[in-house]
Design a protein around this motif. Structure first.
Motif, PDB file in Angstrom:
ATOM      1  N   GLN A 318      -7.562 -27.768  -8.927  1.00 26.96           N
ATOM      2  CA  GLN A 318      -7.163 -27.800  -7.528  1.00 26.96           C
ATOM      3  C   GLN A 318      -5.694 -27.427  -7.360  1.00 26.96           C
ATOM      4  OE1 GLN A 318      -9.283 -28.108  -5.066  1.00 26.96           O
ATOM      5  NE2 GLN A 318     -10.959 -28.380  -6.540  1.00 26.96           N
ATOM      6  N   ASP A 328      -5.698 -24.551   1.789  1.00 25.64           N
ATOM      7  CA  ASP A 328      -6.785 -25.309   2.380  1.00 25.64           C
ATOM      8  C   ASP A 328      -7.552 -26.124   1.351  1.00 25.64           C
ATOM      9  OD1 ASP A 328      -7.718 -23.127   1.052  1.00 25.64           O
ATOM     10  OD2 ASP A 328      -9.323 -22.695   2.489  1.00 25.64           O
ATOM     11  N   ALA A 330      -8.809 -29.049  -0.915  1.00 23.84           N
ATOM     12  CA  ALA A 330      -8.897 -30.501  -0.746  1.00 23.84           C
ATOM     13  C   ALA A 330      -9.572 -31.091  -1.974  1.00 23.84           C
ATOM     14  CB  ALA A 330      -9.654 -30.852   0.515  1.00 23.84           C
ATOM     15  N   SER A 343      -4.835 -37.978  -6.808  1.00 29.15           N
ATOM     16  CA  SER A 343      -5.728 -37.142  -5.999  1.00 29.15           C
ATOM     17  C   SER A 343      -5.486 -37.365  -4.518  1.00 29.15           C
ATOM     18  CB  SER A 343      -7.184 -37.447  -6.359  1.00 29.15           C
ATOM     19  OG  SER A 343      -7.420 -37.179  -7.731  1.00 29.15           O
ATOM     20  N   ARG A 344      -5.314 -38.626  -4.114  1.00 27.99           N
ATOM     21  CA  ARG A 344      -5.068 -38.914  -2.702  1.00 27.99           C
ATOM     22  C   ARG A 344      -3.723 -38.336  -2.251  1.00 27.99           C
ATOM     23  NH1 ARG A 344      -7.512 -43.709  -4.481  1.00 27.99           N
ATOM     24  NH2 ARG A 344      -5.478 -44.672  -4.904  1.00 27.99           N
ATOM     25  N   ASN A 347      -3.710 -34.419  -1.420  1.00 26.46           N
ATOM     26  CA  ASN A 347      -4.089 -33.945  -0.083  1.00 26.46           C
ATOM     27  C   ASN A 347      -2.908 -34.009   0.879  1.00 26.46           C
ATOM     28  OD1 ASN A 347      -6.739 -33.482  -0.914  1.00 26.46           O
ATOM     29  ND2 ASN A 347      -7.315 -35.617  -0.530  1.00 26.46           N
ATOM     30  N   VAL A 350      -0.312 -31.079   0.223  1.00 25.17           N
ATOM     31  CA  VAL A 350      -0.617 -29.746   0.733  1.00 25.17           C
ATOM     32  C   VAL A 350      -0.112 -29.586   2.162  1.00 25.17           C
ATOM     33  CG1 VAL A 350      -2.489 -28.150   1.303  1.00 25.17           C
ATOM     34  CG2 VAL A 350      -2.582 -29.483  -0.810  1.00 25.17           C
TER      35      VAL A 350
END
Length: 597
Positions: A318, A328, A330, A343-344, A347, A350
């Motif tokens: 990712q 884009d 996610a 990981s949280r 998002n 970005v």
């Protein structure tokens, strides 16, 4: 480095390396303790042997003391007999020798050598013949004043060798003298050593092994037993040596029995391998256990790292999408550990990527401005140099003080130093007359001669016609400096530096020579190759103007066909040769130089 490899590396750094360090330390310490315990035990054994042997030798000493003061023995030995019957009768009336042998097991034989033609030779009273009188122990006993000597000698009655007490007896009748020999019981002496764990020997002053607990040693010398002569000659101490092909530790303890002219030595030897055998067995067992534990730990780390790196690889994909410009992307939340938290946060990252780009641009602008300001500061610092006239005035003040205190030599050297510095700093002109350059060289050589004294001498042979020819500034002085430094480097008796300038049709030929240690042909080739390297950094690290600097300036001044040439031979000195052509504005220099050092 990948996470898996980092885990392996962490295991090696945190677990394996400390285990190895502790293992090595414990191994060395265990062996050291074993050796120290063996040395302590060996020392105690030697002291025990020394005490028991001293007690045994004291018996022989006491017997000799009694016989030394025995009036009956004196009368028996010095009396002149008129018949064999009277001699035999006297022998029977004096059974002391046999009684001492029967009473004390430490003694195996007693005999007296006495020059009395009326006595009969038996096992106890013997006439000394020429062979006996020539023995070293007999001659030394007759020369000493009743002192005891201990030697490993042959019993001429049965041909056996024994450790014997040898002592001169002085009889009051006719100032007569005899030599008493008391043999020590070799079997009992060897029995004392047989009770010891380590190989133990008793050695006399001539390195004869008089007793030992190892078969085949008695009767030999230490050289015959393959002992290192440097160790065999030592009187006391602990030494490392190779005995019978094995690494061994040798303990030597010397002592002089009571009222003795000479002494004996107790030598104890033990093999280092035999002492560290048990520690080595324990170490091998520990290595097997530790290796098995490490192998199991590696398998566990491999399984754990596989689970961890799988999740990280998904996260990495990712990040790669975002790096390629796909904002884009996610990432689904996976787990509640640090990776899930990452990981949280991905998002949220970005969404802020554009703001970060602007912040980076602002940061780069500020960084450029900072670098510009730093460059200005550096330029100002470089510009704020000390005015050299301040240094010249200070040197002139020092010189005047030296003159006032009548230190003419110091004043002269300070004057030369100031002159040399002024000429060096003012050498910003592209070319100077040869006379000015020679003046700089002379100042430098005078200063160095003040420093080295008789070790340095120099000669200047300058053609008057060449003094006005122009040449690049500071072109000869670096060569002279090089000759002084390398010429004196490995030559205690000193060196002579010579500068020649000769006018010829093709130009002025200049040579700088020294009679230092010289250089090999390989070193000369290496130096020539260095001069011709296409490297702009021709300055040496020491801060002095190097040969490459001179070489490059000559080529730039007069063309690529000019430059330095070097000639040298070991023990025959070095020559640097260059030519200044007859051209307006200066000339070029070919230098041949050989370093002696």
């Amino acid at each position: 480095m990948k996470i898996r490899n980092k885990l392996y590396f962490s295991f090696f750094a945190v677990v394996l390396v400390p285990v190895l360090i502790v293992g090595i330390y414990l191994t060395v310490e265990l062996k050291r303790m074993a050796l120290n315990n063996a040395i302590d035990q060996n020392t105690a054994n030697v002291e025990r042997v020394k005490k028991r042997t001293s007690d045994m030798l004291k018996v022989a000493y006491d017997i000799s003391y009694r016989l030394y003061n025995d009036h009956r023995l004196s009368q028996l030995a010095t009396h002149r007999y008129d018949s064999i019957y009277s001699v035999v009768k006297s022998y029977k009336s004096y059974p002391d020798f046999r009684e001492y042998e029967d009473l004390y097991k430490e003694v195996s034989g007693i005999r007296l050598y006495f020059d009395n033609p009326t006595l009969l030779n038996n096992w106890e009273f013997l006439q000394p013949n020429a062979d006996i009188e020539g023995k070293f122990w007999y001659e030394r006993a007759m020369k000493t004043n009743g002192l005891i000597a201990w030697n490993y000698i042959e019993d001429d009655r049965n041909g056996q060798y024994n450790l014997s007490l040898i002592r001169r007896l002085d009889f009051t009748e006719d100032n007569a003298k005899g030599v008493l020999v008391i043999n020590i019981n070799s079997a009992l002496l060897n029995g004392i050593l047989n009770q010891e764990t380590f190989e133990t020997m008793i050695v006399d002053e001539y390195d004869n092994i008089v007793a030992a607990n190892r078969p085949g040693r008695v009767g030999k010398t230490l050289v015959d037993a393959h002992f290192d002569k440097n160790i065999a000659d030592r009187s006391t101490g602990t030494f490392n040596a190779v005995v019978d092909g094995r690494k061994s530790r040798i303990l030597i303890e010397g002592w002089n029995p009571t009222d003795s002219l000479n002494g004996l030595r107790i030598i104890s030897v033990f093999s280092v391998d035999s002492i560290v055998h048990e520690p080595n067995r324990i170490i091998r067992l520990a290595v097997v256990v530790i290796s098995s534990s490490i192998l199991i730990a590696l398998l566990l780390i491999y399984g754990f790292s596989s689970l961890l790196t799988g999740r990280l690889l998904r996260l990495s994909k990712q990040f790669s999408r975002v790096a390629s410009g796909k904002l884009d992307a996610a990432l689904p939340i996976d787990g509640r550990d640090e990776i899930g938290q990452l990981s949280r946060q991905f998002n949220a990252m970005v969404g802020r990527i554009h703001e970060l780009i602007m912040e980076v641009q602002d940061t780069n602008a500020q960084k450029s401005l900072l670098e510009k300001r730093q460059s200005e500061i550096k330029f100002r610092m470089m510009a704020s140099q000390i005015n050299p006239h301040f240094l010249f005035n200070t040197l002139e003040s020092i010189r005047m003080k030296a003159v006032l205190h009548k230190e003419a030599e110091i004043a002269r050297v300070v004057r030369l130093l100031g002159k040399l510095m002024r000429q060096s700093i003012e050498a910003g002109h592209s070319h100077v007359p040869l006379a000015s350059e020679i003046d700089v060289v002379k100042c430098y050589l005078d200063i160095q001669k003040f420093r080295y004294g008789e070790r340095l001498s120099y000669e200047l042979a300058i053609d008057p016609r060449a003094e006005s020819i122009p040449l690049p500034a500071l072109i000869i002085q670096p060569l002279v400096e090089n000759a002084v430094i390398h010429g004196l480097e490995n030559k205690e008796e000193g060196v002579t530096v010579r500068v020649d300038a000769e006018w010829r049709e093709d130009g002025v030929h200049i040579r700088v020579t020294d009679d230092g240690a010289g250089m090999t042909a390989e070193r000369v080739d290496e130096l020539d190759a260095h001069l011709r390297e296409r490297d702009e950094d021709e300055e040496e690290e020491t801060g002095r103007i190097g040969l490459r600097n001179v070489h490059m300036r000559m080529k730039l001044s007069y063309g690529p066909e000019y430059g330095l040439h070097i000639e040298s031979e070991p023990e025959r000195g070095t020559r640097i040769y260059f030519v200044i052509p007859h051209q307006p504005g200066g000339g070029i220099v070919h230098v041949q130089r050989t370093d002696r050092g």
